[in-house]
Scaffold this motif. Sequence first.
Motif, PDB file in Angstrom:
ATOM      1  N   SER A 134       0.835  -1.204   0.000  1.00  0.00           N
ATOM      2  CA  SER A 134       0.000   0.000   0.000  1.00  0.00           C
ATOM      3  C   SER A 134       0.872   1.257   0.000  1.00  0.00           C
ATOM      4  O   SER A 134       0.540   2.257  -0.633  1.00  0.00           O
ATOM      5  CB  SER A 134      -0.900   0.008   1.245  1.00  0.00           C
ATOM      6  N   TYR A 158       4.428 -10.372  -6.647  1.00  0.00           N
ATOM      7  CA  TYR A 158       3.002 -10.344  -7.024  1.00  0.00           C
ATOM      8  C   TYR A 158       2.769  -9.741  -8.409  1.00  0.00           C
ATOM      9  O   TYR A 158       1.846  -8.943  -8.587  1.00  0.00           O
ATOM     10  CB  TYR A 158       2.189  -9.541  -6.010  1.00  0.00           C
ATOM     11  N   THR A 160       1.341  -9.797 -11.915  1.00  0.00           N
ATOM     12  CA  THR A 160       0.416 -10.486 -12.816  1.00  0.00           C
ATOM     13  C   THR A 160       1.044 -10.540 -14.211  1.00  0.00           C
ATOM     14  O   THR A 160       1.573  -9.522 -14.678  1.00  0.00           O
ATOM     15  CB  THR A 160      -0.932  -9.736 -12.866  1.00  0.00           C
ATOM     16  N   LYS A 204      -2.721 -19.395  -5.517  1.00  0.00           N
ATOM     17  CA  LYS A 204      -3.720 -18.419  -5.067  1.00  0.00           C
ATOM     18  C   LYS A 204      -5.088 -19.050  -4.828  1.00  0.00           C
ATOM     19  O   LYS A 204      -5.399 -20.112  -5.354  1.00  0.00           O
ATOM     20  CB  LYS A 204      -3.876 -17.311  -6.113  1.00  0.00           C
ATOM     21  N   GLY A 379      -4.379  -1.358  -5.527  1.00  0.00           N
ATOM     22  CA  GLY A 379      -4.641  -0.516  -4.361  1.00  0.00           C
ATOM     23  C   GLY A 379      -5.804  -1.091  -3.580  1.00  0.00           C
ATOM     24  O   GLY A 379      -6.902  -1.238  -4.131  1.00  0.00           O
ATOM     25  N   LEU A 386      -8.921   6.095   1.386  1.00  0.00           N
ATOM     26  CA  LEU A 386      -7.960   7.122   1.773  1.00  0.00           C
ATOM     27  C   LEU A 386      -7.835   8.187   0.673  1.00  0.00           C
ATOM     28  O   LEU A 386      -7.804   9.388   0.949  1.00  0.00           O
ATOM     29  CB  LEU A 386      -6.604   6.452   1.976  1.00  0.00           C
TER      30      LEU A 386
END
Length: 397
Positions: A134, A158, A160, A204, A379, A386
Motif C-alpha cells: 500500500s 506479485y 500479474t 492463489k 490498491g 484514503l
Amino acid sequence: MALDFTFSPDQEAFRDAVRTFLAKEVAPIVGEMDEKEEFPKATVRRMQEEGYFGVPVPEEYGGLGLGKVGYCILLEEMGRVDASHGAIIGAHTSLGTTPLLYYGSEEQKRRWLVPAAKGERLMAFSLTEPGSGSDSGAVHTLAEKDGDGWSITGNKIYVTNGREANTIILMAANDVKLGPSGGVTAFIIDADLPGFRVGRSEKKMGLHGTSTAELVLDHVRVGPDRVLGEVGKGFHVAMTALDVGRVSLGAASLGGIEAATTEALTFAKNRTQFGLPISEYEVIQFKLADMAMKAHALRYMVYHAAAHQDRMGTNPKAWSRLERADKTREAAVVKCLGSEWASEAIDEALQIHGGLGYIRGTPIERAYRDARISEIFEGTNEIQRLVVARDVLARGV
Ligand SMILES: Cc1cc2nc3c(=O)[nH]c(=O)nc-3n(C[C@H](O)[C@H](O)[C@H](O)COP(=O)(O)OP(=O)(O)OC[C@H]3O[C@@H](n4cnc5c(N)ncnc54)[C@H](O)[C@@H]3O)c2cc1C
C-alpha cells in the motif's frame, strides 16, 4: 451538461463480437483452466489475434482505437465469463500499455507499444515489493547510475503476467530517500535482459489462470532509452496507469455481477422447494433486486468514468490539477464500490444456489474465489477510501 449514456452502433457491434468470441472460445475452457491452475496460452493467443490486447490504443500504434469505453466493454464482457482472462488483459493493457501510450517517446511507442497492442508481446506492471505494498512509493529496488544508463537490482513480487510477459513496466528507486516525490523512476524492462529472472509463482485462492510472480533483478543494465517519462517521476506514471486500471476493474466487476445475477435468476426459477420455485419467495426476490440495483448503478459509474478518461486524452501534461484530482477520485470510487458490490452480489448468488454453490467447479464457486482479489489489488479498498477521503478533505464533497 450533455449526458448521453447510449453506446454507438460500432460499440454495440464490438460488444456482440466479443460476447460471441468468449462464448465460443473462452467459456468452454475456464473450468479446466481453473482446476489445473494453468495460464490459458491458447485462448490468450486467440485474443491477441483478435486485437483484444490493444483495444484502447489508437490505430496508429497498432491498437483497435476504441478508447476506454471500448476497453470497458471488453472487460465487462470478460468479467461475465472469466476473471482470469480479464486480469491478463487488464495487467497488459491498463498497467502495461497505458504508461507507454501516455509517457512514451515516439521511439518507445514504436518499439514497445505497437507490438504490445498488436498482441505480439505480452506486458506486465511491477510496482509491489516485499516491503512496499500500500505504501507504494517506498520502492527499494535500486536504480543506480551506470555510465549513461542505469543498473537495477532488487526483488519485485506479485506481478500479474510476470511469468509470461516479454516486457515489464517496472518502478525502481533512483533515490530511496526521496520516495514518491522524485525518487521513483519507471523503466521498460525486457524479460531477456541479462540479470533478470522470474522467481517463484504464488499459489492463489482464485484467478487460477493468471501467474503472480516474483521478479529478481541482479544488476540489470539498461540504457537511457528504457527510462519511461522523466527520471524521478515514475510514481506519476504508476498512478496514471492505476487510474485507468481501477475503472476497468469496475467494468470487470460489473460483468461479474451481471453473470452472477443471471446464474442466480435461472437457478431460482428452476429450483423448487416447499412446492414452489424459490424465485417465488420474496426473500430471494429481494436478493435478486439488490444484485440488479448494484449492476444498474455500477454500469453508469463505469462508463461515465471511462468516457471522462477518453475526453481527457492521453497527454498528462495537458491536464490541470483539478482534472487530475477528479479523475483519480472517480477511479477510486468505481474500483472500491465496484469490487465490493461484486463480492456482495456473488456471495448472494452463491447463497441462492444453496449447497450447490459451495461445490467445487460450479461457475458461482469460481466467481466467488475470483472476485475477492478485486478488493485488494490495484490498491486495497482501504487505500481507495484514503484517496477519496483526502480529496474530500481538500475539496469537499
Ligand atoms: C493476485 C495478485 C495480483 C497482483 N498483481 C500485481 C501486479 O501486477 N503488479 C503489482 O505491482 N502489484 C500487484 N499485486 C500487489 C497488490 O497491488 C498489493 O498486494 C496491494 O496493493 C496491497 O499491498 P500488500 O499486499 O503489501 O498489503 P499491505 O499494504 O501490507 O496492507 C495490509 C492491510 O493494511 C491495510 N493498510 C495499509 N496501509 C494502510 C493505511 N495507511 N490505512 C489503512 N489501512 C492500511 C491494507 O488496506 C490491507 O488491508 C498483486 C497482488 C495479488 C494478490
